[in-house]
Design a protein around this motif. Structure first.
Motif, mmCIF file in Angstrom:
data_model
loop_
_atom_site.group_PDB
_atom_site.id
_atom_site.type_symbol
_atom_site.label_atom_id
_atom_site.label_comp_id
_atom_site.label_asym_id
_atom_site.label_seq_id
_atom_site.Cartn_x
_atom_site.Cartn_y
_atom_site.Cartn_z
ATOM 1 N N UNK A 8 34.888 26.538 38.639
ATOM 2 C CA UNK A 8 36.309 26.833 38.783
ATOM 3 C C UNK A 8 36.615 28.299 38.486
ATOM 4 N N UNK A 9 35.922 28.897 37.531
ATOM 5 C CA UNK A 9 36.119 30.325 37.266
ATOM 6 C C UNK A 9 35.698 31.162 38.462
ATOM 7 N N UNK A 10 34.596 30.769 39.082
ATOM 8 C CA UNK A 10 34.130 31.506 40.268
ATOM 9 C C UNK A 10 35.144 31.365 41.397
ATOM 10 N N UNK A 11 35.669 30.151 41.587
ATOM 11 C CA UNK A 11 36.656 29.949 42.643
ATOM 12 C C UNK A 11 37.946 30.717 42.357
ATOM 13 N N UNK A 12 38.376 30.755 41.102
ATOM 14 C CA UNK A 12 39.559 31.538 40.758
ATOM 15 C C UNK A 12 39.324 33.025 40.988
ATOM 16 N N UNK A 13 38.140 33.503 40.661
ATOM 17 C CA UNK A 13 37.791 34.908 40.886
ATOM 18 C C UNK A 13 37.847 35.237 42.379
ATOM 19 N N UNK A 14 37.252 34.360 43.198
ATOM 20 C CA UNK A 14 37.265 34.591 44.646
ATOM 21 C C UNK A 14 38.680 34.491 45.211
ATOM 22 N N UNK A 15 39.458 33.564 44.720
ATOM 23 C CA UNK A 15 40.831 33.420 45.191
ATOM 24 C C UNK A 15 41.658 34.655 44.853
ATOM 25 N N UNK A 16 41.474 35.184 43.651
ATOM 26 C CA UNK A 16 42.218 36.379 43.245
ATOM 27 C C UNK A 16 41.885 37.566 44.142
ATOM 28 N N UNK A 17 40.602 37.830 44.351
ATOM 29 C CA UNK A 17 40.231 38.995 45.156
ATOM 30 C C UNK A 17 40.538 38.796 46.631
ATOM 31 N N UNK A 18 40.538 37.564 47.103
ATOM 32 C CA UNK A 18 40.963 37.302 48.473
ATOM 33 C C UNK A 18 42.444 37.600 48.640
ATOM 34 N N UNK A 19 43.244 37.208 47.645
ATOM 35 C CA UNK A 19 44.677 37.496 47.706
ATOM 36 C C UNK A 19 44.936 38.997 47.654
ATOM 37 N N UNK A 20 44.201 39.715 46.814
ATOM 38 C CA UNK A 20 44.347 41.173 46.743
ATOM 39 C C UNK A 20 43.978 41.805 48.078
ATOM 40 N N UNK A 21 42.910 41.354 48.688
ATOM 41 C CA UNK A 21 42.475 41.897 49.975
ATOM 42 C C UNK A 21 43.488 41.598 51.075
ATOM 43 N N UNK A 22 44.024 40.381 51.105
ATOM 44 C CA UNK A 22 44.989 40.014 52.136
ATOM 45 C C UNK A 22 46.270 40.833 51.993
ATOM 46 N N UNK A 23 46.741 41.017 50.770
ATOM 47 C CA UNK A 23 47.967 41.799 50.562
ATOM 48 C C UNK A 23 47.741 43.254 50.948
ATOM 49 N N UNK A 24 46.588 43.819 50.603
ATOM 50 C CA UNK A 24 46.331 45.217 50.953
ATOM 51 C C UNK A 24 46.199 45.395 52.463
ATOM 52 N N UNK A 25 45.600 44.431 53.153
ATOM 53 C CA UNK A 25 45.499 44.513 54.614
ATOM 54 C C UNK A 25 46.877 44.392 55.246
ATOM 55 N N UNK A 26 47.722 43.523 54.706
ATOM 56 C CA UNK A 26 49.070 43.387 55.252
ATOM 57 C C UNK A 26 49.888 44.662 55.044
ATOM 58 N N UNK A 27 49.726 45.303 53.895
ATOM 59 C CA UNK A 27 50.424 46.572 53.659
ATOM 60 C C UNK A 27 49.902 47.632 54.612
#
Length: 52
Positions: A8-27
């Motif tokens: 679950x920690x690994x999945x939370x880590x991946x989810x966090x960085x995926x969200x950061x990447x998606x927001x930066x690409x959208x910006x």
């Protein structure tokens, strides 16, 4: 705070960085310069100076 399994920690880590990447690409996508149809028409009118 409840204890999480290592998976679950690994999945939370991946989810966090995926969200950061998606927001930066959208910006980036909203800020980038894009060539629209009007820009292409203006460029073709300015480029074609000769009547042949």
């Amino acid at each position: 705070m409840p204890q999480l399994s290592p998976l679950n920690w690994i999945l939370l880590f991946l989810l966090f960085w995926t969200a950061v990447l998606v927001v930066s690409v959208m910006i980036w996508w909203t800020k980038k310069n894009s060539f629209t149809c009007t820009n292409l028409k203006k460029a073709s009118i300015l480029e074609n100076k000769w009547n042949w």
